[in-house]
Design a protein around this motif. Sequence first.
Motif, PDB file in Angstrom:
ATOM      1  N   ASP A 154       0.781  -1.188   0.045  1.00 34.55           N
ATOM      2  CA  ASP A 154       0.015   0.110  -0.122  1.00 34.55           C
ATOM      3  C   ASP A 154       0.945   1.240  -0.049  1.00 34.55           C
ATOM      4  O   ASP A 154       0.406   2.250  -0.383  1.00 34.55           O
ATOM      5  N   LEU A 195       1.634   3.241  -3.171  1.00 34.67           N
ATOM      6  CA  LEU A 195       0.436   3.972  -4.019  1.00 34.67           C
ATOM      7  C   LEU A 195       0.666   5.473  -3.905  1.00 34.67           C
ATOM      8  O   LEU A 195       0.813   6.253  -2.760  1.00 34.67           O
ATOM      9  N   ARG A 239      -7.131   6.908  -3.539  1.00 32.51           N
ATOM     10  CA  ARG A 239      -8.153   5.694  -3.949  1.00 32.51           C
ATOM     11  C   ARG A 239      -9.028   5.789  -4.805  1.00 32.51           C
ATOM     12  O   ARG A 239      -9.538   4.900  -5.814  1.00 32.51           O
ATOM     13  N   ASN A 240      -9.608   7.202  -4.678  1.00 34.53           N
ATOM     14  CA  ASN A 240     -10.879   7.476  -5.769  1.00 34.53           C
ATOM     15  C   ASN A 240     -10.204   7.738  -7.153  1.00 34.53           C
ATOM     16  O   ASN A 240     -11.264   7.990  -8.123  1.00 34.53           O
ATOM     17  N   VAL A 271      -8.051   5.610  -8.408  1.00 33.57           N
ATOM     18  CA  VAL A 271      -7.605   4.394  -9.191  1.00 33.57           C
ATOM     19  C   VAL A 271      -8.585   3.849 -10.356  1.00 33.57           C
ATOM     20  O   VAL A 271      -9.887   3.572  -9.832  1.00 33.57           O
ATOM     21  N   TYR A 280      -7.565  -2.278 -10.444  1.00 35.02           N
ATOM     22  CA  TYR A 280      -6.579  -3.001  -9.610  1.00 35.02           C
ATOM     23  C   TYR A 280      -6.129  -4.323 -10.260  1.00 35.02           C
ATOM     24  O   TYR A 280      -7.235  -4.796 -10.634  1.00 35.02           O
ATOM     25  N   ALA A 302      -1.894  -0.887  -8.751  1.00 34.50           N
ATOM     26  CA  ALA A 302      -3.057   0.100  -9.014  1.00 34.50           C
ATOM     27  C   ALA A 302      -2.667   0.972 -10.185  1.00 34.50           C
ATOM     28  O   ALA A 302      -1.587   1.605  -9.893  1.00 34.50           O
ATOM     29  N   SER A 340      -4.110   4.357 -12.660  1.00 36.23           N
ATOM     30  CA  SER A 340      -4.944   5.363 -12.961  1.00 36.23           C
ATOM     31  C   SER A 340      -5.488   5.270 -14.575  1.00 36.23           C
ATOM     32  O   SER A 340      -5.176   4.318 -15.307  1.00 36.23           O
ATOM     33  N   GLY A 373      -0.011   5.740 -10.872  1.00 35.87           N
ATOM     34  CA  GLY A 373      -0.407   4.969  -9.744  1.00 35.87           C
ATOM     35  C   GLY A 373       0.652   4.282  -8.748  1.00 35.87           C
ATOM     36  O   GLY A 373       0.583   4.639  -7.536  1.00 35.87           O
TER      37      GLY A 373
END
Length: 427
Positions: free
Chosen positions: A69, A72, A76-77, A79, A82, A96, A98, A290
């Motif tokens: 993690d 990153l 997260r909004n 991404v 995944y 992750a 984009s 990402g």
Amino acid sequence: MEYLADKADNPTLTQQQKLQELLVYLSQRSPFYKDLFARHEVDIDAIRSVDDLRLLPVTTKDDLQRQNDDFLCIPRNEVAEYMSTSGTLGSPVTIALSENDLKRLAYNEYNSFVCADGSKDDVYQLMLTLDRQFMAGIAYYSGIRMLGASVVRLGPGVPALQWETIKRLKPTAIVAVPSFILKLIQFARETGIDINSTSVKKAICIGENIRNTDFSLNILGKKITDAWDIPLYSTYASTEMQTAFTECGQGRGGHYQPDLMIVELLDENNDPVGPNIPGEVTITTLGVEGMPLLRYKTGDICMYFDEPCACGNESLRLSSIIGRKKQMIKFKGTTLYPPALFDLLNEREEILDFVIEVYSNDVGLDEVLLYVVPAEETEECDHQIRAYLQARLRVSPHIKYVTAEQIQKIQFTEATRKPIKFIDKRA
């Protein structure tokens, strides 16, 4: 096509500039690299060229697994998707991406299919999974769409369905694991299909070596081309690098994409090796939002070649994978890598299919067990296999004979996205 437009607008954006932008980006956005830079007292302003990369610490697979993690760099909004690694060298890690990363991924494979003599007139039959967080599947699909070619998303396995679809939709190319292409050939022989009269004119080979380090076809590659008169294009990539090395029609190594990645081949001391010398593929991603990576050691051992290719591309090329660092086997005084064992086992007509398992014995030494599907369940066949392995390896691995159904269950588990040929059970 937005990623292509972005590139066209920035023709002078050099690899060196992209590296400096990456360092600033990581120092501002990456929890992992912020901590790494602080612990090693890294002054990113001192990294003025690609040659200065050696002043920076490396990142390992263990780092990515332990602190997944922390890599990153976007909320997260932001991404878009995944994806995950296959877990070949340990537990899988999540990557992750984009929206721009997905466009970059498509552009990468667009370049790859162009390199492999692809055009908008081609029809590609994809014989691989597009689900289970498998990056390669979505990358091939997106790259083919950017190319303007047609796609048949058939998925892996089922030779009968593959051939029925080839007959019906007439693809010009297939994208498949080489060992599965052998199963297609075997099915065609058994059912009377003339494979050389079909529409398929080339194969993009993924996931397995088809060449030796001198660019000649290995046993697997020869078995395919002896039966099927089509060119094979080898590819090499990993989920973490989000970039591929793909062969052109010359078949002399996978071409490097320097606008998308910086590649180094490093020795045991993390120093660069020269051309034609094995080293660990170490990558720095460029243009990734990402989860960008800096000097990430992939665990793959390759060689690079820096002489210009006959196709006109002057960027360096990578050999096929010699081995994976963590998969090296020390067996009864002999050093082995799985790809070399694959070649030996693929060479014999007495061996229809196989899986290699390595485990630790009661004194901590490596032991090798071969699960083998024999052509015949006879003493003579058993003797031929054992004598061949003894002669070629000079050591005798354990052998367990299994049926085709049993080997399928070993090679394909619920979480499997491609056939498992090597199982490492060492402590």
